[in-house]
Scaffold this motif. Structure first.
Motif, short mmCIF file in Angstrom:
data_model
loop_
_atom_site.label_atom_id
_atom_site.label_comp_id
_atom_site.label_asym_id
_atom_site.label_seq_id
_atom_site.Cartn_x
_atom_site.Cartn_y
_atom_site.Cartn_z
N PHE A 8 42.26 35.44 -43.90
CA PHE A 8 42.17 36.30 -45.07
C PHE A 8 41.37 37.55 -44.69
CE2 PHE A 8 42.93 32.18 -46.81
CZ PHE A 8 43.66 32.39 -47.97
N ASP A 9 41.74 38.69 -45.27
CA ASP A 9 40.96 39.90 -44.98
C ASP A 9 39.57 39.79 -45.60
OD1 ASP A 9 42.74 41.13 -43.38
OD2 ASP A 9 43.74 42.23 -45.00
N ARG A 10 39.53 39.24 -46.81
CA ARG A 10 38.24 39.17 -47.49
C ARG A 10 38.19 37.95 -48.40
NH1 ARG A 10 37.52 44.04 -50.85
NH2 ARG A 10 36.82 45.10 -48.96
N LEU A 11 37.09 37.22 -48.32
CA LEU A 11 36.86 36.08 -49.23
C LEU A 11 35.38 36.12 -49.61
CD1 LEU A 11 38.51 32.95 -47.51
CD2 LEU A 11 39.31 34.14 -49.55
N PRO A 12 35.01 35.53 -50.75
CA PRO A 12 33.57 35.42 -51.04
C PRO A 12 32.87 34.62 -49.93
CG PRO A 12 34.87 34.99 -53.01
CD PRO A 12 35.85 35.07 -51.88
N SER A 13 33.41 33.42 -49.67
CA SER A 13 32.83 32.55 -48.64
C SER A 13 33.93 31.55 -48.25
CB SER A 13 31.62 31.81 -49.21
OG SER A 13 31.49 30.54 -48.63
N THR A 14 34.11 31.35 -46.96
CA THR A 14 35.18 30.43 -46.55
C THR A 14 34.83 28.99 -46.95
OG1 THR A 14 34.21 30.35 -44.33
CG2 THR A 14 36.05 31.87 -44.66
N ASN A 15 33.53 28.65 -46.94
CA ASN A 15 33.15 27.30 -47.40
C ASN A 15 33.49 27.11 -48.88
OD1 ASN A 15 31.92 26.77 -44.88
ND2 ASN A 15 30.29 25.61 -45.85
N THR A 16 33.11 28.11 -49.69
CA THR A 16 33.38 28.01 -51.12
C THR A 16 34.88 27.96 -51.37
OG1 THR A 16 31.40 29.34 -51.45
CG2 THR A 16 32.84 29.10 -53.36
N PHE A 17 35.63 28.77 -50.64
CA PHE A 17 37.09 28.79 -50.81
C PHE A 17 37.67 27.40 -50.56
CE2 PHE A 17 41.37 29.02 -49.16
CZ PHE A 17 42.01 29.87 -50.04
N LEU A 18 37.25 26.76 -49.48
CA LEU A 18 37.80 25.43 -49.16
C LEU A 18 37.39 24.39 -50.21
CD1 LEU A 18 37.75 24.72 -45.32
CD2 LEU A 18 39.70 24.76 -46.87
N LYS A 19 36.15 24.50 -50.69
CA LYS A 19 35.69 23.57 -51.74
C LYS A 19 36.57 23.68 -52.97
CE LYS A 19 30.77 22.77 -51.42
NZ LYS A 19 29.47 23.15 -51.94
N GLU A 20 36.83 24.94 -53.38
CA GLU A 20 37.64 25.16 -54.59
C GLU A 20 39.07 24.71 -54.36
OE1 GLU A 20 34.92 28.88 -56.19
OE2 GLU A 20 36.95 29.31 -55.46
N ARG A 21 39.57 24.97 -53.16
CA ARG A 21 40.93 24.58 -52.80
C ARG A 21 41.10 23.06 -52.88
NH1 ARG A 21 44.85 27.21 -49.36
NH2 ARG A 21 46.66 25.85 -49.47
N LEU A 28 44.65 17.95 -49.63
CA LEU A 28 44.62 18.98 -48.58
C LEU A 28 44.49 18.32 -47.20
CD1 LEU A 28 44.37 22.17 -48.37
CD2 LEU A 28 41.94 21.78 -48.03
N LEU A 29 45.27 18.84 -46.25
CA LEU A 29 45.30 18.20 -44.93
C LEU A 29 43.98 18.35 -44.20
CD1 LEU A 29 48.81 19.21 -43.53
CD2 LEU A 29 48.04 16.93 -44.27
N SER A 30 43.57 17.25 -43.59
CA SER A 30 42.40 17.30 -42.73
C SER A 30 42.73 18.23 -41.56
CB SER A 30 42.11 15.90 -42.20
OG SER A 30 40.95 15.90 -41.43
N GLY A 31 41.78 19.05 -41.16
CA GLY A 31 42.04 20.00 -40.07
C GLY A 31 42.44 21.37 -40.58
N THR A 32 42.46 21.54 -41.92
CA THR A 32 42.76 22.87 -42.48
C THR A 32 41.61 23.84 -42.12
OG1 THR A 32 44.03 21.96 -44.32
CG2 THR A 32 43.11 24.17 -44.64
N VAL A 33 42.01 25.01 -41.61
CA VAL A 33 41.01 26.02 -41.20
C VAL A 33 41.27 27.31 -41.96
CG1 VAL A 33 40.19 27.45 -39.27
CG2 VAL A 33 40.80 25.05 -38.88
N VAL A 34 40.22 27.85 -42.55
CA VAL A 34 40.31 29.12 -43.27
C VAL A 34 39.32 30.10 -42.67
CG1 VAL A 34 39.84 30.21 -45.48
CG2 VAL A 34 41.09 28.08 -45.41
N ALA A 35 39.83 31.27 -42.29
CA ALA A 35 38.96 32.27 -41.66
C ALA A 35 39.03 33.56 -42.47
CB ALA A 35 39.42 32.52 -40.23
N ALA A 36 37.91 34.29 -42.48
CA ALA A 36 37.88 35.57 -43.22
C ALA A 36 37.35 36.67 -42.32
CB ALA A 36 36.98 35.44 -44.45
N ARG A 37 38.01 37.83 -42.40
CA ARG A 37 37.52 38.99 -41.62
C ARG A 37 36.28 39.58 -42.27
NH1 ARG A 37 43.05 38.95 -41.28
NH2 ARG A 37 43.70 38.53 -39.14
N GLU A 38 36.11 39.27 -43.57
CA GLU A 38 34.91 39.71 -44.27
C GLU A 38 34.57 38.69 -45.34
OE1 GLU A 38 35.40 43.42 -46.35
OE2 GLU A 38 33.29 43.50 -46.91
N GLN A 39 33.29 38.37 -45.47
CA GLN A 39 32.84 37.51 -46.57
C GLN A 39 31.92 38.33 -47.46
OE1 GLN A 39 32.46 32.94 -45.30
NE2 GLN A 39 30.91 34.21 -44.35
#
Ligand code: BTN
Length: 236
Positions: A8-21, A28-39
């Protein structure tokens, strides 16, 4: 297994995003990875902020479905830290590990990890300083791959290089807990066998660092009496 990262170009926080997801999608599949160019609201330990300039550093989180044992979860952080040290080593940067969750180069922090237990496992959030040019926005002396090596690196490439090693260490951790990765952890702890101070809020204890227990707890020898410490930060 670790899946191809979602960028993602921008997220509040990748940890928070995954929690909400996970709340929306419990399977949700184990091993899902979410990365952000900006938090915009990156989080560190102890309710600190994790600030990182856009497109400069690697910030991502991984969801691992696992037994949600609060005693076991913190050492997932340690397994991840080993993988970061291995990545740095592979690009010629000698890194050390500082209990419980820091990776350091030349005594300065290069990476922070925030693991958060969720009902179905753990979210491991990693912030690796890649192209940061000066120490800013951080709770202690900091460095980056650029500052340590003089070379700029692509954050996408760093993640791609890291994921196979991260998968290996987390698999080992999943099979046998911290005991499975203890040797690799201890091999990179320069303070092992030395006098250290462990600080937890207002409390601090001083003793010889004897090693780490089966769940990654620190074993501190105070005048011949060894006790397990579960929380705090090592100094010295
Ligand atoms: C620390 O040293 O205090 C831990 C810092 C962890 C930062 C990472 S960046 C990616 C992930 N998302 C967050 O909001 N925090 C973690």
């Amino acid at each position: 297994m670790i899946l191809k990262p979602l960028w993602f170009d921008r997220l509040p926080s990748t940890n928070t995003f995954l929690k909400e997801r996970l709340e929306l999608e419990p399977a949700l599949l184990s091993g899902t990875v979410v990365a952000a160019r900006e938090q915009t609201h990156g989080r560190g330990r102890r309710d600190r902020e994790w600030l990182s300039d856009a497109n400069e550093n690697l910030t991502f989180s991984l969801f691992l479905r696992t037994v949600s044992n609060p005693r076991k979860i913190p050492s997932a952080t340690m397994a991840a830290a080993i993988a970061i040290a291995e990545l740095l080593d592979s690009i010629g940067i000698q890194a050390n590990l500082k209990w419980p969750n820091d990776v350091q180069v030349g005594g300065k922090k290069i990476c922070g990890i925030l693991s958060e237990a969720v009902s179905s496992g753990v979210i491991i959030g990693i912030g690796l300083n890649v192209n940061m040019g000066g120490a800013k926005h951080i709770d202690q002396p900091a460095t980056s791959i650029l500052m340590a090596s003089g070379e700029r690196r692509s954050i996408e490439e760093m993640l791609e290089m890291l994921l196979p090693t991260l998968a290996d260490r987390l698999n080992e951790w999943g099979q046998g807990g911290f005991s499975k990765v203890r040797k690799k952890w201890e091999a990179n702890v320069p303070t092992l066998g030395k006098t250290v101070t462990v600080r937890d809020g207002e409390t601090s204890r001083c003793g010889i660092l004897r090693g780490f227990g089966d769940d990654g707890e620190l074993l501190l020898d105070e005048h011949g009496v060894v006790s397990a410490i579960w929380a705090g930060d090592v100094e010295g």
